[in-house]
Design a protein around this motif. Structure first.
Motif, PDB file in Angstrom:
ATOM      1  N   GLY A  72     -52.445  35.085  15.045  1.00  0.00           N
ATOM      2  CA  GLY A  72     -51.738  33.943  15.613  1.00  0.00           C
ATOM      3  C   GLY A  72     -50.248  34.240  15.577  1.00  0.00           C
ATOM      4  N   THR A  91     -36.405  25.865   6.706  1.00  0.00           N
ATOM      5  CA  THR A  91     -36.773  24.624   7.399  1.00  0.00           C
ATOM      6  C   THR A  91     -35.753  23.503   7.195  1.00  0.00           C
ATOM      7  OG1 THR A  91     -39.133  25.122   7.641  1.00  0.00           O
ATOM      8  CG2 THR A  91     -38.529  22.799   7.472  1.00  0.00           C
ATOM      9  N   ARG A 146     -47.872  16.034  18.678  1.00  0.00           N
ATOM     10  CA  ARG A 146     -48.018  16.806  17.444  1.00  0.00           C
ATOM     11  C   ARG A 146     -48.157  18.311  17.662  1.00  0.00           C
ATOM     12  NH1 ARG A 146     -47.350  19.161  13.993  1.00  0.00           N
ATOM     13  NH2 ARG A 146     -47.656  18.952  11.754  1.00  0.00           N
ATOM     14  N   ILE A 147     -48.752  18.714  18.783  1.00  0.00           N
ATOM     15  CA  ILE A 147     -48.981  20.146  18.999  1.00  0.00           C
ATOM     16  C   ILE A 147     -47.678  20.905  19.239  1.00  0.00           C
ATOM     17  CG2 ILE A 147     -49.383  19.859  21.497  1.00  0.00           C
ATOM     18  CD1 ILE A 147     -50.932  22.511  19.116  1.00  0.00           C
ATOM     19  N   THR A 162     -44.669  28.414  15.430  1.00  0.00           N
ATOM     20  CA  THR A 162     -44.562  27.171  14.656  1.00  0.00           C
ATOM     21  C   THR A 162     -43.100  26.886  14.335  1.00  0.00           C
ATOM     22  OG1 THR A 162     -44.660  28.271  12.505  1.00  0.00           O
ATOM     23  CG2 THR A 162     -46.768  27.662  13.519  1.00  0.00           C
ATOM     24  N   ASN A 163     -42.825  25.645  13.981  1.00  0.00           N
ATOM     25  CA  ASN A 163     -41.437  25.308  13.665  1.00  0.00           C
ATOM     26  C   ASN A 163     -40.947  26.055  12.427  1.00  0.00           C
ATOM     27  OD1 ASN A 163     -41.495  23.820  15.923  1.00  0.00           O
ATOM     28  ND2 ASN A 163     -41.231  21.812  14.941  1.00  0.00           N
ATOM     29  N   GLY A 164     -41.852  26.454  11.565  1.00  0.00           N
ATOM     30  CA  GLY A 164     -41.464  27.308  10.444  1.00  0.00           C
ATOM     31  C   GLY A 164     -41.000  28.682  10.923  1.00  0.00           C
ATOM     32  N   CYS A 215     -45.023  21.012  17.712  1.00  0.00           N
ATOM     33  CA  CYS A 215     -44.455  21.593  16.490  1.00  0.00           C
ATOM     34  C   CYS A 215     -45.156  22.887  16.113  1.00  0.00           C
ATOM     35  CB  CYS A 215     -44.566  20.613  15.323  1.00  0.00           C
ATOM     36  SG  CYS A 215     -43.903  18.988  15.671  1.00  0.00           S
ATOM     37  N   ILE A 216     -46.239  23.194  16.795  1.00  0.00           N
ATOM     38  CA  ILE A 216     -47.072  24.320  16.387  1.00  0.00           C
ATOM     39  C   ILE A 216     -47.023  25.477  17.382  1.00  0.00           C
ATOM     40  CG2 ILE A 216     -49.454  25.037  15.917  1.00  0.00           C
ATOM     41  CD1 ILE A 216     -49.937  22.131  14.906  1.00  0.00           C
TER      42      ILE A 216
END
Lengths: 585, 585
Positions: B168, B521, B436-437, B444-446, B439-440
């Motif tokens: 991923g 973050t 919500r998706i 990902t936001n991380g 952010c992924i």
């Protein structure tokens, strides 16, 4: 799959919330430390092995409506029956009605487990518990004789009927009406919406507690009376008899808690077998004093909604931790050849730690509220008042903070899962969808914040707040005195946060009206974070576990960093009042 | 129903993001202020009148899968065709391929509208835009001749195929493989998951851009090549011919964006009409340089995912504002007799203002990123580099901050609605589920935060950050010089936040490794909030509207209060590294 954190729950109940002391003083009924452990173990087993496996089907199938009747998802009736027969419903119920008379705090703790297993499963019985309390405290002997035992055991379930289309937060706008009849009963007419478990096939009867107005009642909140309205009117043997004029005309299509039917109820629409329109009802408490009776239910219900957020947070944390331990992705400096579990990556670790800290903080607040409710039953009026104040102060925080962090933790849980978190089969999304309602029902979190600022800060002339904060001052001193370097800056961070909390509270004390109302929501978060951090530090002090010290430190040094900003926001009411005029023109 | 905020969008593009100056300098293609207004008006009309009405059915019906084929919800094909025929897909596409060559910033702004109307509708074309960019920049002339025009117009849609079950975030783990064939084409084999619009019935052909490995490729990221794989292989006339060995074997059951099919694709499984297994593919760019080509798509895609968050936030704000204006509940001191709209209650006002401020901040960041991408096409290398740096710096913030606030604003939107917000028919829950998706996916936001901290802070030796912050310093000075009392403490609050941002950035510059990664973050949020506040203040300075000044002030004095805590969290890496060992043992 969910596994109840029995040891942590026992520790929090006993060493942090104060159940240990209550047991020592004989203020916890028959409960002993051994019995406590045994009960928690049993509850954990039921939640993990019987209830949790039905969560997915409950969400996927949901409750279904047809022609006035609601059918629960496959397996749910059997689940409820098994739960009932194990005696869980009456855990803290009155002994004279067949309950076990155990502490509310214990009921709170096991309810966390039911909600971790499935929030839709957890919610129904907590409403019944509320109706038991209301009936036990305000109902006539005659009424109690017919209903109390059956509600205490859970053989019949109870509901709370407040909301109408034009009256949600604003109960003064309620229109449902009740007419007196010669035999002492009433005929009730009206429409109620958003009635949780208003209709279902789990039990052979359902007992509705309904707010309505008498014809000569004063307008507004002071003209509300509380009525008991059975779905089936008990016959002379107490068995369900004629169908009352109570009709479920539909259920809502909601984002989550699909196995919790949210019903629109029509009272007095002519659907019964009694021969005349009007739902046959019995007054609970005094006429026009319904709101006070309802608040007996609502305070308990508010704590139990907080527990829903807590339960979801615990389940989401377990799910995310498990995924993060298993999922291999990316590499780490020490081991460049192999992919590592994502739980080794700093950003994922930050998320997991935040989930654990917020969950622990919410648990401590909820349990402390539960123990306070138990101690408020003391025969000594001063003690009773002290603990009643404590419970009153903690209730809005238990409800709002725990439900807020339920959503936040569930959202972090999705994030830890990456793309898999957005796929329904994973289960992370389900928790997130379920959790969201807890911030709304039983008084929105904004209403809780207003309650905290408007009523709770001034309880007993402010002594309620003072006594809680001085407990946290003592925690600060104990952390300092412990001389454990693993605490790092915990004491200083907590002390600084306490100072910010006091400053914010004093500001709100000096400024009423809109200035305070604009600051209510940030203040509620601020107070809850400080309380959570104080309790987590106490948890660490009462334990040798390195994990608890580390969590308290993370909470104090990282999570509490929000406090200074929340203080500024609490005190920004004048700016908001001014700028809002142009922004929302 | 959604109504595009055309005037606000034009203002933000022109006066805040800098499109005005780009137009003056002739760096915005044919665009003039009048044309800009006309295009925004038209787009707003299409989004509000044609697309938004299909949102609900798109969510309820969703895309459906059967036997390798995906069927879109009723009306969606007609919607897409109308949109296509109006020329929206090629707005910023290359002129030589039939595109209109207008600024990316304009495309960004109208894409906000498509996403406000329905995120599932907005997402598909943005992927096609990404493939146009990759093909235009890296594809051979021959390949461009067959595909570029059709992708630019949107007659065919493009997809991005990166993710595999074991890969991923970590693309180094990709396993899909490609074999060279004598005719210069390749045969591709592998499984790809989470492929957005991987299969559907909107267009007669679908063009997949797929990362895979050649047999002799080095391991890891440096062994990836990018391939173009058409669903139907174009015949000599360029029309869809034989079915390629490309098969959609299922779609995901997701929490939201139900009308965006998320496909599992099998390449080379033997499903085609070509007579031999292996998906016929063409190399894009050079062998083993696929990641660089893919990043051309991904940077654009990241900004467009930010736009999804922004679009949802705008829609959620409108929905909540409208409900709050209509819903009567509770009373106010000045008018104790009548119920008032809930928009008059302070706590609701705080929510609505927060929604507007966060939405405005995200819009400014996204648009500024879009204008920077346009200016990066300058023929002057120094100018190009400057704006390329700016776009690179803003991209992770545009993606992560906007997607984060998309969820936050949608959640506040639910809260404003109370119980109605949890009912699907209201539409507030749908926005929350969809948001919500964002952010992924697309990193990902991380991952965005790590990109910001690890790569973007040091761009051009730190000059990229310095130049942006000095722009905000100038805004502070301009606010001071304006002498407008309505700005309140805006200048001081913004200046203090800038100081905190600099301190946090310097800390991250001094501390690499895990210490910095733990802080990534919170730092990303901090930087984004400061940038958003800076842009909102610029927006206010460039306008006479009292609303804009008030919003900038609220942003600076209330929302920016978070910054000091975020700075502490950014710098808490050592504590997290230490405590995490025990907490996550």
């Amino acid at each position: 799959m969910y596994k109840a954190p029995v040891e942590e729950i026992a520790h929090m109940l006993s060493k942090v919330a104060g159940l240990d002391q209550a047991m020592e003083k004989g203020e916890a009924g028959e409960l002993t430390p051994d019995l406590l452990s045994a009960i928690l173990e049993e509850a954990g087993k039921f939640a993990g092995e019987a209830a949790a496996p039905l969560y997915e089907i409950g969400d996927r199938e949901g409750a279904s409506y047809s022609d006035g009747r609601v059918t629960m998802p496959r397996g749910w009736k059997e689940l409820y029956t098994a739960w009932l027969e194990a005696g869980w419903n009456g855990l803290s119920g009155p002994v004279e009605a067949g309950g076990q008379g155990l502490p509310i705090a214990l009921s709170v703790a096991v309810t966390e487990m039911w909600n971790s297993a499935s929030m839709a499963f957890g919610i129904g019985p907590t409403l019944t518990i509320g109706t038991v309390e209301a009936l036990h405290r305000h109902g006539s002997e005659k009424l109690q004789a017919v209903y109390l035992e059956k509600l205490t055991s859970g053989e019949w379930m109870g509901t709370m009927n407040l909301t109408e289309p034009q009256a949600g937060t604003d109960l003064a706008a309620l229109r449902s009406r009740a007419e007196r009849r010669d035999d002492g009963t009433y005929h009730l007419f009206g429409q109620k919406i958003f009635i949780t478990f208003g209709e279902h096939d789990l039990t052979e009867n359902i007992v509705h507690f309904v707010l309505a107005r008498l014809p000569d009642a004063p307008a507004g909140n002071k003209g509300l009376s509380l009525f008991l309205v059975p779905k089936f009117i008990p016959d002379e043997n107490g068995a369900p008899g004629l169908l009352n004029d109570v009709n479920c005309v539909g259920i809502e299509h909601k984002m989550g808690i699909h196995a919790s039917p949210t019903c629109t109820m029509i009272y007095g629409g002519g659907a019964g077998e009694t021969g005349e329109p009007g739902a046959v009802s019995w007054l609970v408490g005094e006429e026009n004093n319904g709101l006070a009776c309802m608040f007996t239910m609502m305070n308990s219900a508010r704590l139990y909604v907080g527990i829903q957020g807590l339960g979801v947070a615990e389940a989401a944390t377990q799910l995310a931790q498990s995924y993060a331990n298993d999922r291999l992705q990316g590499r780490r400096p020490g081991n460049p050849a192999d992919m590592v579990p994502i739980a080794e990556h700093p950003d994922v670790r930050r998320m997991l730690m935040t989930m654990k800290a917020l969950t622990g903080a919410a648990r401590a607040i909820c349990y402390a509220c539960g123990v306070a409710l138990d101690l408020a039953h003391s025969n000594d009026p001063q003690t009773a008042r002290f603990w009643n104040d404590r419970a009153s102060l903690l209730t809005p925080m238990a409800k709002s903070f725990s439900s807020d962090i339920g959503v936040e933790v569930a959202s972090l849980g999705i994030q830890v899962h990456g793309g898999m978190g957005y796929i329904e089969e994973t289960g992370a999304a389900r928790l997130y969808r379920d959790a969201r309602i807890a911030c709304i029902y039983e008084g929105t979190n904004g209403v809780q914040a207003m309650d905290l600022v408007g009523r709770k800060l001034s309880l007993s002339g402010g002594e309620a707040v003072k006594s809680l904060l001085s407990e946290f001052d003592a925690v600060v001193e104990d952390v300092r005195a412990s001389n454990r370097p693993e605490f790092g800056e915990t004491a200083n961070a907590l002390a600084a946060a306490l100072a910010d909390l006091r400053e914010a509270a004093e500001f709100l004390g000096r400024n009423g009206g809109d200035i305070a109302l604009y600051g209510a929501t940030p203040f509620q978060r601020l107070f809850s974070l400080v309380a959570g951090a104080g309790y987590l530090a106490r948890s660490a002090l009462a334990s040798d576990a390195a994990e608890r010290v580390a969590l308290a430190r993370f909470m104090a040094e990282d999570v509490l960093a929000d406090v200074s900003g929340l203080k500024r926001r609490t005190m920004a009411g004048a700016v908001l009042a001014e700028t809002s005029v142009a922004i929302l023109a």
